[in-house]
Design a protein around this motif. Structure first.
Motif, mmCIF file in Angstrom:
data_model
loop_
_atom_site.group_PDB
_atom_site.id
_atom_site.type_symbol
_atom_site.label_atom_id
_atom_site.label_comp_id
_atom_site.label_asym_id
_atom_site.label_seq_id
_atom_site.Cartn_x
_atom_site.Cartn_y
_atom_site.Cartn_z
ATOM 1 N N ILE A 1 -4.097 7.680 -21.080
ATOM 2 C CA ILE A 1 -3.798 9.082 -20.777
ATOM 3 C C ILE A 1 -4.239 9.969 -21.942
ATOM 4 N N CYS B 1 -12.614 5.790 -15.429
ATOM 5 C CA CYS B 1 -11.492 5.226 -16.189
ATOM 6 C C CYS B 1 -11.993 4.522 -17.449
ATOM 7 N N SER C 1 -6.893 15.651 -19.864
ATOM 8 C CA SER C 1 -8.080 15.560 -19.013
ATOM 9 C C SER C 1 -8.755 16.913 -18.788
ATOM 10 N N GLU D 1 -0.289 3.902 -21.934
ATOM 11 C CA GLU D 1 -0.706 3.078 -20.791
ATOM 12 C C GLU D 1 -1.552 3.912 -19.826
ATOM 13 N N GLY D 2 -2.717 3.412 -19.480
ATOM 14 C CA GLY D 2 -3.604 4.141 -18.560
ATOM 15 C C GLY D 2 -4.551 5.072 -19.301
ATOM 16 N N SER E 1 -11.592 14.758 -17.134
ATOM 17 C CA SER E 1 -11.204 14.591 -15.730
ATOM 18 C C SER E 1 -12.387 14.170 -14.860
ATOM 19 N N ASN F 1 2.446 15.789 -15.857
ATOM 20 C CA ASN F 1 1.673 14.859 -15.046
ATOM 21 C C ASN F 1 1.299 13.647 -15.917
ATOM 22 N N LEU F 2 1.700 12.450 -15.490
ATOM 23 C CA LEU F 2 1.462 11.201 -16.232
ATOM 24 C C LEU F 2 2.088 11.237 -17.629
ATOM 25 N N SER F 3 3.122 12.053 -17.779
ATOM 26 C CA SER F 3 3.857 12.141 -19.068
ATOM 27 C C SER F 3 2.958 12.481 -20.252
ATOM 28 N N ARG F 4 1.993 13.390 -20.019
ATOM 29 C CA ARG F 4 1.076 13.763 -21.114
ATOM 30 C C ARG F 4 1.807 14.427 -22.273
#
Lengths: 220, 295
Positions: free
Chosen positions: B87, B133, B90, B84-85, B129, A83-86
């Motif tokens: 990550i 953001c 979570s 990006e984002g 999680s 998921n989201l390339s974790r």
């Protein structure tokens, strides 16, 4: 480093693992209650006769549980990575990438081994209440291939989830289904193949390295 | 100064689609380098290649002299990577994720991480999680600072962040980078934030490099001029002098690296009245839009 990685994997798996322990216990309890009622309603002699002379399959409710456990553990462990390339986070860690992937599946494998060992012990205990050692040994040897299926399903599901190329996933899925179907259908009748099947299950763990390689190199 | 990153003749295709061709740049040690470009110009692709997550069609990327395609664990430990984002894992809490990463990095310093976390109104047991953001971006930054890497690669740090969190992110980063003489490779789609932050910039467009120079030099030499054109149908063309232009009714705007006399001589050759030529100051964002165009 290895213990830190195990810690991360455990955080993902723990609730699924405890749920699977609970499901396993319920199934084994169901088998034990059924055995108790067979013993009561058929009488001990009738139950014995059905099992020993007619091969009454009183323990087959457990058959698909290891398969389910393997699939569930693989999904909860590897879906968050994709998921989201974790998985990039894991592969960016300062360690050998293949070693990281193998260490990740080693925890799943360890937990499955613990759980399946528990199944074998409890089966041994509850079957031993009603039957002699020969029947207990037969039940355990007949159940063993199902446990191997559980391990193979874990490795294969992990490889499918980690595979970034959908076309390859579509090849892996029928391959995995066929592989597991062969296990479930021939393992009981061809016990001499069990060594080969255990070997094949362990080799299937290497598929995860190919999936990891495709992910790492951005192959789409 | 040592080259921390070297990109040589990099070409990449997605299937038949060319992303960039013969892409070359280098990042010197201790510099803050911005890779700027519109969406889809290949910024994240470049970062993925640099981190070894994508094999380029041809060319070579070196990080600390090692091919990015096969980075050693020792080199990876020197590179902090913000995906990006922002990550991160979570399913972990603030405390758990710090404990996890600390085992991998020999130079780990938890103080900057917890210092940053103290600014967020969250408990140490809060899962990522359940965070906003902006808060997750601070966790990701804190982890990179705690790693104490020599090179920080930050892929679109501004994604999803409001102005306050963007400022907090950059303020921390500037303080850290200057104090520790770190090298930073950053991409962002919010150009104005980077105006006083970058040392060098590389501005890319679809398949080509438009600008590769120190940011101060770019801001000093790239200019915007406005002037009247004879009629609304008048057309200009891009060339060595005019890098980009817009014409709206009878007013033209041109962007150029040329000095005013050179531009005026050129406009004169097109029968344009030089007396209406007026230089208009630009922010970095204006200059970025000027060189890349609005479309």
């Amino acid at each position: 480093m290895y213990s830190a990685l195990l810690y991360k994997e455990w955080l993902k798996i723990r609730w699924a693992f405890f749920s699977m322990v609970f499901l396993t216990m319920l199934t084994l309890m169901y088998i034990a209650l059924n055995m108790s009622s067979y013993n009561e309603f058929m009488t001990a002699k009738g139950f014995w006769g059905n099992v020993i002379l007619l091969g009454f399959p009183f323990f087959t409710d457990i058959k698909y549980i290891p398969l389910l456990i393997g699939v569930v553990i693989a999904i909860v462990q590897f879906s968050p990575e994709m998921n989201l390339s974790r998985l990039k986070l894991t592969l960016h860690l300062p360690a050998d990438e293949n070693k990281l992937l193998l260490q990740m599946i080693s925890l799943g494998f360890m937990l499955l081994t613990i759980l399946f060992f528990l199944i074998a012990i409890i089966l041994w205990a509850i079957v031993g209440i009603y039957f002699p050692a020969e029947v207990v040994a037969f039940v355990l040897s007949a159940s063993f291939p199902w446990l191997v299926v559980g391990v193979a399903s874990y490795f294969l599901t992990a490889a499918i989830i980690l595979e970034p190329v959908w076309a390859r996933r579509l090849i892996l899925i029928p391959f995995a289904l066929g592989f597991l179907d062969i296990y479930l259908s021939i393992a009981n009748t061809h016990l001499q193949l069990i060594t080969f099947l255990v070997f094949a299950a362990i080799v299937s763990s290497l598929l995860i390295l190919f999936s990891g390689y495709h992910f790492k190199r951005g192959i789409k | 100064m040592e080259n921390v990153v070297e990109v040589k003749n990099l070409t990449h295709y997605y299937g038949n689609k060319l992303v960039f061709e013969n892409f070359n740049f280098e990042i010197k040690s201790g510099r803050i380098f911005g890779l700027l470009g519109k969406n889809g110009t290949g910024k994240t692709t470049t970062i993925n290649i640099l981190n070894g997550f994508l094999k380029p069609t041809s060319g070579q990327c070196l990080m600390f002299g090692e091919d990015s395609y096969k980075l050693s664990p020792e080199t990876k430990a020197r590179v902090g990577f913000l995906i990006e984002g922002h990550i991160q894992y979570s399913f972990m809490s603030i405390k758990q994720i710090e404990k996890f990463y600390s085992a991998f990095y020999p130079k780990w310093k938890k103080e900057p991480y917890y210092e940053l976390m103290a600014k967020l109104e969250v408990t140490q047991d809060q899962k990522l999680s359940k965070m906003s953001c902006g808060q997750r971006s601070q966790v990701a930054l804190g982890l990179i600072l705690a790693q104490d890497p020599d090179l920080l690669i930050l892929d679109d740090y501004s994604m999803g962040l409001d102005a306050g969190y963007r400022r907090l992110f950059l303020d921390y980063l500037i303080e850290y980078a200057k104090a520790e003489a770190k090298t930073i490779f950053i991409t962002s789609h919010i150009i104005q934030d980077l105006e006083n932050f970058l040392d060098d910039c590389l501005i890319i467009d679809y398949r080509s490099v438009l600008v590769a120079m120190p940011i101060k030099e770019f801001q000093k030499t790239f200019k915007q001029y406005k002037f009247h054109v004879p009629n609304p149908e008048f057309r200009l063309s891009k060339n060595n002098i005019i890098k980009n232009y817009e014409i709206l009714k009878d007013k033209a705007t041109v962007y150029t690296f040329s000095e005013r006399p050179e531009l005026e001589a050129y406009l004169n050759s097109l029968s344009i009245n030089n007396s209406t030529v007026e230089e208009v100051p630009m922010t970095l964002e204006d200059a970025f839009i000027g060189i890349t165009g609005k479309y």
